[in-house]
Design an enzyme around this catalytic site. Structure first.
Site, mmCIF file in Angstrom:
data_model
loop_
_atom_site.group_PDB
_atom_site.id
_atom_site.type_symbol
_atom_site.label_atom_id
_atom_site.label_comp_id
_atom_site.label_asym_id
_atom_site.label_seq_id
_atom_site.Cartn_x
_atom_site.Cartn_y
_atom_site.Cartn_z
ATOM 1 N N CYS A 122 35.256 39.586 24.446
ATOM 2 C CA CYS A 122 35.267 38.201 25.011
ATOM 3 C C CYS A 122 33.853 37.823 25.767
ATOM 4 O O CYS A 122 33.503 36.835 25.734
ATOM 5 C CB CYS A 122 36.404 37.983 25.879
ATOM 6 S SG CYS A 122 36.684 39.262 27.466
ATOM 7 N N HIS B 32 36.133 33.335 31.881
ATOM 8 C CA HIS B 32 35.211 34.303 32.005
ATOM 9 C C HIS B 32 33.924 33.031 32.513
ATOM 10 O O HIS B 32 33.681 32.346 31.583
ATOM 11 C CB HIS B 32 35.076 35.085 31.170
ATOM 12 C CG HIS B 32 36.012 36.371 30.878
ATOM 13 N ND1 HIS B 32 37.059 36.226 31.657
ATOM 14 C CD2 HIS B 32 35.910 37.486 30.266
ATOM 15 C CE1 HIS B 32 37.803 37.318 31.135
ATOM 16 N NE2 HIS B 32 37.075 37.998 30.399
#
Ligand code: NAP
Ligand code: 3JN
Length: 339
Positions: free
Chosen positions: A133, A246
């Site tokens: 990710c 994130h």
């Protein structure tokens, strides 16, 4: 191998997990042409019922013949399961899009972010790997800059939400927060330390070189996806008490001088990227706003005044969507477009 059809038989392996659950939502949202959908998880979930397009689907456990008749299998049940079951699925005639690290650096397996290197899908041999990710959201922003100014070096520090660790970690952050606010003792089970009200400079295992596996994934995967092994990358990956989304502080050094304004203009036109960069109005990307969204958000774009040709940026994305489930489904969409 995958043949052109109006609708495809799809399997989700790890359907009860954080990423798997997001896959079901995104398949439905994007109206992916699903004919039949089979859902797999561990023995713990056998028989559990999940919902897709208003229908109930019972979760199954994996067996040798589970992939017979399946066209596309989306894997998100961890590297150990991918190692065993992805080759079985391929032998059954299906294409596997794998979310784990198991196949990412295999030279026989393309590692794909559609906005960056969809062309690598042409040489797949049955398994296609979805990157980590933190790598995905970074390369979506780096590639258009690299094309114009050639990136020589990347220094990245991540601020990764607990959903990157899965469902148990999200429950642990919530429980620790509630317990601490109620002056109760906390349980520490998922991470080596308390995560609520804390920051951990530690994601995945430590390696002999002093880096963590997560950091080395960013280093190695970035080069493979960008198709340029001359780019130098160094990473520090940090877990923060955020549920979803994130964030990354990214510094790049380029071969050709590029101004912050030029970077903003390039990124405004880049696929899958949204520039939010109005410091005078306190506007910059934030995980609370990126959560649930498909795009990669970038802001705080400024020249690095400590070197001649450097740029600093702040990059935020939903790790479960663009960082995992969405990227995998975009790969599937590209694959069927190519047929
Ligand atoms: P999670 O919430 O813990 O879910 C794990 C899933 O795997 C669950 O559905 C679980 O089923 C299933 N599973 C476990 N053992 C299994 C078995 N023996 N057979 C079949 N299914 C099994 O974890 P997650 O956050 O969704 O992540 C899952 C995996 O996706 C990770 O391990 C990682 O490889 C990958 N991932 C990739 C990214 C990325 O950066 N692209 C991000 C996050 C995760 P039960 O519910 O029955 O236990
Ligand atoms: O921690 C994060 O924010 C991302 C985690 C990803 C992850 C978690 C467990 C196993 C991975 C991954 O995708 O690299 C793996 C793995 O498959 O190695």
């Amino acid at each position: 191998m995958l043949k052109k059809k109006e609708k495809y038989n799809v399997a989700v392996v790890g359907a009860t997990g954080a990423v798997g659950n997001e896959m079901l939502t995104i398949l439905e949202e994007r109206e992916f042409p699903v004919d039949t959908l089979r859902l797999f998880a561990s023995e713990r979930s056998e028989g559990k019922v999940l919902h897709f397009k208003g229908k109930e689907i019972a979760v199954e456990t994996l067996k040798e013949d589970s992939f017979n008749g399946v066209d596309i299998a989306l894997f998100s049940a961890g590297a150990e399961r991918s190692k065993i079951w992805a080759p079985i699925a391929v032998r059954s005639g299906c294409v596997v899009i794998d979310n784990s690290s198991q196949w990412r650096m295999d030279p026989e397996v393309p590692l794909v972010v559609p906005e960056v290197n969809a062309y690598d899908l042409k040489w797949h041999k049955g398994i296609i790997a979805n990157p980590n990710c933190s790598t995905i959201q970074m390369v979506v922003v780096l590639k258009p800059i690299h094309d114009v100014a050639k990136i020589k070096r990347v220094v990245v520090t991540t601020f990764q939400s607990v959903s990157g660790t899965g469902k148990r970690a999200m429950d642990e952050l919530l429980q620790q927060t509630v317990d601490l606010l109620n002056f109760r003792d906390i349980k520490i089970q998922v991470y080596p330390h308390q995560i609520a009200f804390n920051v951990l400079p530690h994601i995945d295992k430590f390696l002999d070189n002093g880096y963590t596996k997560e950091e080395m994934k960013m280093v190695n995967e970035t080069k493979k996806i960008m198709g340029d092994y001359s780019i130098k990358v160094t990473a520090t990956t940090v877990r923060v008490p955020v549920f979803r989304g994130h964030s990354e502080s990214v510094n790049i050094e380029t071969e050709r001088k590029i101004t912050a304004d030029e970077v903003r203009e390039i990124l405004k036109k880049a696929p899958g990227v949204v520039v939010i960069d109005n410091p005078e109005k306190n506007e910059y990307p934030l995980p609370i706003y990126a959560s649930g969204k498909d795009e990669v958000f970038v802001g705080r774009i400024r020249e690095d005044e400590s070197i001649e040709k450097g740029i600093n940026m702040w990059i935020v994305a939903d790790n479960l969507r663009k960082g995992a489930a969405l990227n995998a489904i975009q790969i599937a969409e590209e694959l069927i477009k190519m047929l």
